[in-house]
Design an enzyme around this catalytic site. Structure first.
Site, mmCIF file in Angstrom:
data_model
loop_
_atom_site.group_PDB
_atom_site.id
_atom_site.type_symbol
_atom_site.label_atom_id
_atom_site.label_comp_id
_atom_site.label_asym_id
_atom_site.label_seq_id
_atom_site.Cartn_x
_atom_site.Cartn_y
_atom_site.Cartn_z
ATOM 1 N N ASN A 8 0.883 -1.176 0.000
ATOM 2 C CA ASN A 8 0.000 0.000 0.000
ATOM 3 C C ASN A 8 0.914 1.217 0.000
ATOM 4 O OD1 ASN A 8 -1.794 2.051 0.524
ATOM 5 N ND2 ASN A 8 -2.269 1.404 2.620
ATOM 6 N N TRP A 9 1.025 1.844 -1.160
ATOM 7 C CA TRP A 9 1.967 2.967 -1.280
ATOM 8 C C TRP A 9 1.432 4.242 -0.633
ATOM 9 C CZ3 TRP A 9 3.792 2.495 -7.133
ATOM 10 C CH2 TRP A 9 4.713 1.458 -7.223
ATOM 11 N N LYS A 10 0.166 4.246 -0.257
ATOM 12 C CA LYS A 10 -0.427 5.461 0.340
ATOM 13 C C LYS A 10 -0.164 6.648 -0.596
ATOM 14 C CE LYS A 10 -0.102 3.237 4.773
ATOM 15 N NZ LYS A 10 -0.013 3.327 6.226
ATOM 16 N N HIS A 92 -9.571 1.437 4.659
ATOM 17 C CA HIS A 92 -8.276 1.489 5.359
ATOM 18 C C HIS A 92 -8.433 2.374 6.598
ATOM 19 C CE1 HIS A 92 -4.152 2.601 6.264
ATOM 20 N NE2 HIS A 92 -3.818 1.456 5.696
ATOM 21 N N GLU A 94 -6.716 4.663 7.752
ATOM 22 C CA GLU A 94 -6.508 6.107 7.521
ATOM 23 C C GLU A 94 -7.753 6.732 6.914
ATOM 24 O OE1 GLU A 94 -2.754 5.680 5.477
ATOM 25 O OE2 GLU A 94 -1.880 5.019 7.381
ATOM 26 N N GLU A 162 -5.810 -5.026 10.152
ATOM 27 C CA GLU A 162 -4.715 -4.098 10.436
ATOM 28 C C GLU A 162 -4.986 -3.392 11.760
ATOM 29 O OE1 GLU A 162 -2.559 -2.837 6.643
ATOM 30 O OE2 GLU A 162 -4.329 -1.592 6.741
ATOM 31 N N GLY A 168 2.274 1.940 10.801
ATOM 32 C CA GLY A 168 3.248 3.025 10.700
ATOM 33 C C GLY A 168 3.942 3.347 12.017
ATOM 34 N N SER A 202 3.125 -2.511 10.205
ATOM 35 C CA SER A 202 4.569 -2.604 10.428
ATOM 36 C C SER A 202 5.172 -3.952 10.001
ATOM 37 C CB SER A 202 4.908 -2.287 11.889
ATOM 38 O OG SER A 202 4.556 -0.943 12.184
ATOM 39 N N GLY A 223 2.702 -1.239 4.243
ATOM 40 C CA GLY A 223 2.758 0.182 3.931
ATOM 41 C C GLY A 223 4.192 0.635 3.711
ATOM 42 N N GLY A 224 4.806 1.191 4.763
ATOM 43 C CA GLY A 224 6.135 1.785 4.659
ATOM 44 C C GLY A 224 7.167 0.896 3.970
HETATM 45 P P1 PGA Z 1 2.683 0.051 7.650
HETATM 46 O O1 PGA Z 1 1.235 0.327 6.995
HETATM 47 O O2 PGA Z 1 3.202 -1.211 7.039
HETATM 48 O O3 PGA Z 1 3.505 1.260 7.269
HETATM 49 O O4 PGA Z 1 2.469 -0.075 9.116
HETATM 50 C C1 PGA Z 1 0.339 -0.715 6.752
HETATM 51 C C2 PGA Z 1 -0.918 -0.174 6.114
HETATM 52 O O5 PGA Z 1 -1.343 0.927 6.503
HETATM 53 O O6 PGA Z 1 -1.523 -0.808 5.231
#
Ligand code: PGA
Length: 248
Positions: A8-10, A92, A94, A162, A168, A202, A223-224
């Site tokens: 997930n590149w956000k 998600h 966010e 999640e 994050g 994470s 994500g990251g």
């Molecule tokens: P993260 O994000 O791996 O940076 O914790 C995961 C996500 O939000 O899908």
């Protein structure tokens, strides 16, 4: 079932950066050993799909539930599909916690994805205070219950667990935490036995194999650690090396 390794590149990697990513992304995995998915920003989906050199699928990170309309700034599932997406991330944390999406909206988006022929990948997860208050199961059952019926009879869908406190933050659920939550999600899904349930929060090359070996964990949503092609390649390799029952 092979493991799903989804990035997930956000709001990272515009079209040029997406092209640069794929000029370097070359995990050593056999074709078919892992299912790779990239949730790119809307504007990068087409460039990413053109630049990719390994078998992979692309998705958007959000859709609106209407097919078209006077809805400035929104993208419909139909448009995402036309741009090359075959999946859509929905709900998600966010989106839920920064943009205020509620369970009913998440369900409308799931239905819109299905209508357009996109694979919905629906995210659920508890806040730290909900976990501390012993409400993990209640929250997950409520979130899954809001959309589960919309997945009945749908050719393909996925759910991502999640925990919000692990996104994050560098804080990861242990494989035992993940297995417990995935068991709840799986039970809340009832008859929808074939729906893969991914873990996110994470995920890194160092914990990916252990998480994917946990019971009921069918893959990861990253994500990251999905932003760097070399780091994400190592997670894809971990996914390819994991078989039900543990790493091979
Ligand atoms: P993260 O994000 O791996 O940076 O914790 C995961 C996500 O939000 O899908």
């Amino acid at each position: 079932m092979v493991k799903v390794v989804a990035g997930n590149w956000k709001m990272h990697h515009g079209p040029a950066a997406a092209e640069r990513f794929f000029s370097r992304f070359s995990p050593s995995v056999e074709v078919g050993a892992v299912r790779m998915v990239f949730f790119a920003p809307d504007l990068s989906v087409a460039a990413a799909a053109r630049a990719v050199r390994v078998p992979a699928e692309f998705g958007v990170q959000n859709i609106h539930w209407e097919a078209a309309g006077a809805l400035t700034g929104e993208t419909s599932a139909e448009m995402a599909r036309e741009a090359g997406a075959t999946l859509a991330l929905i709900g998600h944390s966010e989106r839920r916690h920064i943009f205020g999406e509620n369970d009913a909206e998440v369900n409308s988006k799931v239905r819109a994805a299905v209508r357009a022929g996109l694979v919905p990948v629906v995210c659920v997860g508890e806040l730290l205070e909900e976990r501390r208050a012993g409400r993990l199961e209640t929250v997950l059952r409520r979130q899954v219950g809001a959309f589960a019926r919309s997945l009945a009879g749908v050719p393909e869908s996925m759910v991502a667990y999640e925990p919000v406190w692990a996104i994050g933050t560098g804080e990861t659920a242990t494989p035992e935490d993940a297995a417990e939550a995935h068991g709840i999600v799986r039970s809340a899904l009832g008859d929808l036995a074939g729906v893969p349930v991914l873990y996110g929060g994470s995920v890194k090359p160092g914990n990916a194999a252990a998480l994917m070996s946990a019971p009921d964990v069918d893959g990861v949503l990253v994500g990251g650690a999905s932003l760097d092609p070399d780091v994400f390649a190592r997670i894809a390799e971990a996914g390819a090396g994991v078989r039900p029952g543990g790493p091979s």
